[in-house]
Design an enzyme around this catalytic site. Structure first.
Site, PDB file in Angstrom:
ATOM      1  CD  GLU A 392     -20.802 -63.745  15.299  1.00 53.53           C
ATOM      2  OE1 GLU A 392     -21.585 -64.651  15.634  1.00 53.53           O
ATOM      3  OE2 GLU A 392     -20.573 -63.461  14.103  1.00 53.53           O
ATOM      4  CD  GLU A 468     -26.198 -61.961  14.805  1.00 52.07           C
ATOM      5  OE1 GLU A 468     -26.225 -63.194  14.557  1.00 52.07           O
ATOM      6  OE2 GLU A 468     -25.213 -61.221  14.580  1.00 52.07           O
TER       7      GLU A 468
END
Length: 933
Positions: A392, A468
């Site tokens: 991220e 994820e």
């Protein structure tokens, strides 16, 4: 000042592998002198050897100072807890000064100081001489100590700043916890080695000097750069075969464990040792409820053992390299590892990614430095099959800098990064929280195309993984089985990593476990840090038990008198397993027999079970796969897989036709069977001598985290489902008692027409039929559809026949199997750190409630299976609680008997419940029979 520099450090030695050496070393862990200042700009005279630190506190190393009474922890998920103005940091910058005196052994010369991890900026002095500074909190750094060491007493001084320019690179959804939190060592080891060992037996190594030997394989004094081929067993997570290697150099001997394995991508499929690899993984932050990221070795080992015992085969080291001991354990016990760089800049997304370090060339050296230190440290681990550029951190030119260097240094491992969907710098296509529908489309190769045809074609040739998915926050995650079915159906899908391993609840005297905001931090993300498959004390949650079931390496398919056993291992057969079948009547074992299953699996005939006795109830067959012998990660008898099927059994004899009892009125009460009612309202007052309240229609549940974050909880409250009004429209007696009611929230014309029909079939038995008819167009799924009874608190335990022993909801509870189970009311609760709906037992046929001797008990049975929840607090009290200690047992038991509940999903981060698990308002009937027990 250096705190606001783009440079990653100064005075540091080149990074090298983590190795076990016979070179002399001093362990500098233990109690250090410590002083905390609120700002960074304080004198550095403390670094002088003669400085008087007698008034300072003591602090253990490794440790985080906020967990030892110095300042306080703070949690954010995305937001930076300081203004986004890189590279600048606040004036209020907690700064810890450390001092450690040590005596140098006689004859010692040379050496280097090695710090395994310091958060976030460390400046180091030895005997008053500044060695340099370093950033990169979860990465090792070494300084040359030799010129400044002196015989006898030496003084090591370290200044650690919580905030630095490097903090912009470490926004990783976790507690902000500064300090020297990993080991500190003075070592004379300087060796480095990079061993290359392929599954086909090819072996070579890189080193500046030295000879390599692997005695077990007959390898003696192999020189650097020379490749040979040996007969070696390949390393896999299922068969983690390691060979002890020795590197002999003129100054030291280094020992390391070598695993022979190969990772590749062919035709869009991820391969290990030439065979397709399916990752059944979890994301693991380093965390301990008392120690933060200073995780003891025993806890690391416990994590790996728990993962293995729950059929997990892979771990992503979110979002930084773990302590090197953890990777040693993955090598030894067998886990595939995606090793992730210590990089996340998520908070820049809140400002449109402006000035994001990932795309700013001034940060290139810092980002590359982090990648180099990870790769060099961990390059010899066979468990590490993929390098991740970070998490991220947006997209930008510095990803290319990191990727290009890594490919040149280690072309044997694919590169991973999720934040740039073009996959311009990676070898796998990775996503987070893609829906089931999107995952299926990707599996089919039918995903939305990229604008650039060349990049699109390149991405379509890549394997796909969910780095994820299935956000395990609170009750859940739902949808695990459906994801796994997709991963197994499409070869392009390489599996994924559930988010995440552990709830990051810090031990707290008030709350038991604290989360964001509990330490008074003004910017925080609440309980979003409580999102793991194990509770903070590492007790498995229902989500982990479900994951074990979904990840089973053996599948069973039942036929007429046979079971087909399917081996779902990637690399090994079934020879290490034992199989048995158990037959139960109404949950009581009546036969048990072993099954002879070939190593390759296949169809196995089931022995004929004994004939069931009349009235034996439902007959179920359970087949289990267990370890036939001890494994390093679990003892013999450990269960890996199971499945059930219902067998034919005689119908239960019809209940003897009794004389149907009619209602009688006496003393202002209406009596029917074992119940006493208010003749005016038709409300049940007593049941078999127990004072009761209800039953009432129940449409609400204390919102789960997924309900809250997904918006359903807010919409349920806006509709008023937590404050229903109940109106009696009519009470009629005849052969029984019929009560017509309307149940509705205020301020809407939506409602439920409910007819309660009570009859007494004979004796003191009591039958209840609940007919529900919705009125109006209900806009959203409803939380639950059932009835609520409030019972005396003396009722302390329950035995039921249905699924158990743990909780289950429409899209969870795969670990719950049909059987006869018993528990106390207290033990029915699932102790989520943030209280919410929990503890439902599914597909219950009957349940018996009792208490101490002399307490009346009763049995409730359903014409069809129902859901059961019993607790010592109301739904309102459960919803109001924010921590476990907020739930104080009352003097009543709240019993929920449900026709259905809304699914759970993973809407905290990802998709909500699949449409098939939505509970819509519709006509329904619940039939129950109450009898004395």
């Amino acid at each position: 000042m250096d705190l606001e520099t783009f440079a990653p450090g100064s005075g540091r030695l080149e990074p090298r592998a983590a190795l076990r050496s016979d070179a002399p070393a001093l362990d500098l862990d233990g109690l250090w002198r410590f002083r905390l200042s609120p700002v960074a700009d304080v004198p550095d005279d403390f670094a002088r050897p003669g400085f008087d630190d007698s008034a300072w506190d003591e602090l253990p190393v490794p440790a985080h100072w906020p967990l030892h009474g110095h300042g306080a922890p703070a949690y954010t998920n995305v937001s930076y807890p300081f203004p986004v103005d890189p590279p600048h940091v606040p004036d209020e910058n907690p700064t810890g000064d450390y001092r450690r005196a040590f005596d140098l052994p006689d004859g010692w010369s040379g050496g280097r100081l090695r710090f395994e991890g310091v958060d976030s900026f460390a400046r180091v002095w030895l005997n008053g001489h500044e060695l340099g500074f370093s950033t990169g909190s979860r990465l090792p750094v070494e300084f040359d100590a030799g010129p400044w060491l002196r015989p006898g007493r030496n003084v090591l001084a370290v200044r650690v700043h919580q905030w630095s320019a490097a903090s912009y690179l470490e926004d990783q959804d976790m507690w902000w916890l500064p300090g020297i939190f990993r080991d500190v060592t003075l070592t004379r080891s300087a060796a480095d080695v990079f061993v290359h060992a392929s599954h086909d037996g090819r072996l070579s190594f890189e080193a500046a000097a030295g000879l390599l030997s692997i005695p077990e394989l007959g390898v003696r004094d192999l020189e650097p750069g020379v490749e040979i081929t040996v007969e070696a067993e390949p390393w896999t997570a299922e068969t983690p075969r390691l060979y002890e290697a020795v590197l002999t150099t003129p100054h030291e001997t280094v020992r390391l464990r070598v695993g022979f394995r190969t990772v590749s991508v062919e035709d869009g499929v991820l391969l290990a040792n030439g065979r397709p690899l399916l990752l059944k993984g979890v994301n693991r932050h380093e965390f301990h409820p008392d120690h933060g990221r200073a995780v003891p070795y025993g806890t690391m080992r416990e994590d790996v053992l728990l993962m293995k015992r729950h059929n997990v085969n892979a771990v992503r080291t979110s979002h930084y390299p773990p302590h090197p001991d953890f990777l040693d354990l993955c090598d030894e016990l067998g886990l595939w590892v995606v090793d992730e760089c210590d990089l996340e800049t998520h908070g820049f997304g809140q400002v449109g990614w402006r000035r994001n370090p990932t795309d700013d060339p001034r940060w290139a050296d810092a980002l590359l430095d982090r990648m180099r230190r990870m790769v060099e440290r961990d390059k010899n681990h066979p468990s590490v099959i993929m390098w991740s550029l970070g998490n991220e951190a947006g997209a930008g030119r510095n990803l290319a800098v990191m990727a290009d260097w890594t490919r040149e240094r280690d072309p044997s491992r694919p590169l991973h990064y999720e934040g740039d969907w073009s996959c311009a710098h990676t070898d796998v296509y990775s996503r987070m929280y893609a829906t089931h529908a999107e995952v299926e489309a990707i599996g089919r190769g039918e995903e939305e195309p990229l604008d650039d045809p060349a990049l699109d074609a390149r991405r379509r040739a890549m394997p796909f993984l969910q780095c994820e998915y299935a956000h395990a926050m609170g009750n859940g995650p739902g949808g695990l089985a459906e994801y796994q079915e997709l991963f197994e159906r499409f070869p392009r899908l390489a599996g994924g990593f559930v988010w995440e391993w552990i709830d990051h609840g810090l031990t707290d005297p008030r709350h038991e476990y604290a989360y964001g905001g509990d330490h008074g931090e003004p910017v925080h993300d609440g309980n979003f840090v409580i999102d793991g498959l194990v509770f903070p004390d590492r007790t498995p949650s229902p989500g982990l038990l479900d994951l074990k079931k979904v990840f089973e390496p053996v599948r069973f398919e039942f036929g007429d008198g046979v079971v087909r056993v399917v081996d779902r291992h990637d690399f090994r057969d079934l020879a290490h397993l034992a199989f048995e079948a158990v037959v139960e009547d109404d949950g009581r074992p009546v036969a048990r027999f072993p099954l002879a299953v070939p190593p390759s699996g296949g169809e196995v005939k089931l022995p004929d079970p004994p004939p069931p006795a009349d009235g034996a109830g439902e007959r179920w067959l359970t087949v289990r796969a267990t370890l036939a012998g001890d494994q390093p990660w679990a003892p013999a008898g450990h269960e890996l897989a199971w499945s059930q099927t219902r067998l034919p059994s005689p119908a239960l004899p019809a209940a003897a036709a009794g004389t149907e009892v009619r209602p009688e009125t006496s003393g202002g009460r209406l009596t029917l069977g074992g119940g006493e009612f208010d003749p005016r309202t038709g409300r049940l007052l007593r049941l078999f001598g127990l004072d009761v309240e209800g039953p009432r229609l129940d449409l609400y549940r204390a919102p789960t985290d997924n309900d809250r974050y997904g918006g359903l909880g807010r919409r349920w409250r806006a509709l008023g489902l937590h404050r229903l009004t109940h109106r009696v429209d009519g009470v009629r007696t005849g052969d029984g008692l019929t009560v017509r009611t309307r149940v509705a929230p205020a301020a809407t014309d939506l409602g439920m027409r409910v007819t309660w029909t009570w009859t007494a079939p004979g004796g003191d038995a009591l039958d209840l039929t609940v007919d529900v008819e919705p009125e109006g167009e209900w806009p959203d799924p409803i939380p639950r559809l059932g009835v609520l009874l409030v019972l005396p608190g003396e009722l302390a335990h329950v035995t039921w026949f249905g699924r158990g022993p743990g909780e289950a909801y429409p899209d969870t509870g795969m670990a719950a199997r049909v059987g006869r189970w018993s528990a106390t009311i207290d033990d029915l609760q699932t102790p989520y750190v943030y209280p919410q709906e929990n503890g439902r037992r599914a597909d219950v046929r009957w349940a018996e409630f009792g208490g101490p001797a002399g307490t009346p008990g009763f049995r409730v049975a359903g014409e069809t299976a129902f859901g059961l929840t019993a607790r010592r607090w109301s739904t309102a009290e459960l919803e109001a609680a924010r921590h476990r200690p907020d739930l104080v047992p009352g003097d009543r038991v709240h019993l929920h008997l449900d026709l259905a509940q809304q699914g759970i999903g993973t809407a905290t981060c990802g998709p909500g419940a699949l449409p098939r698990y939505d509970l819509h308002a519709t006509s329904a009937t619940l039939r129950l029979r109450f009898t004395r027990s």
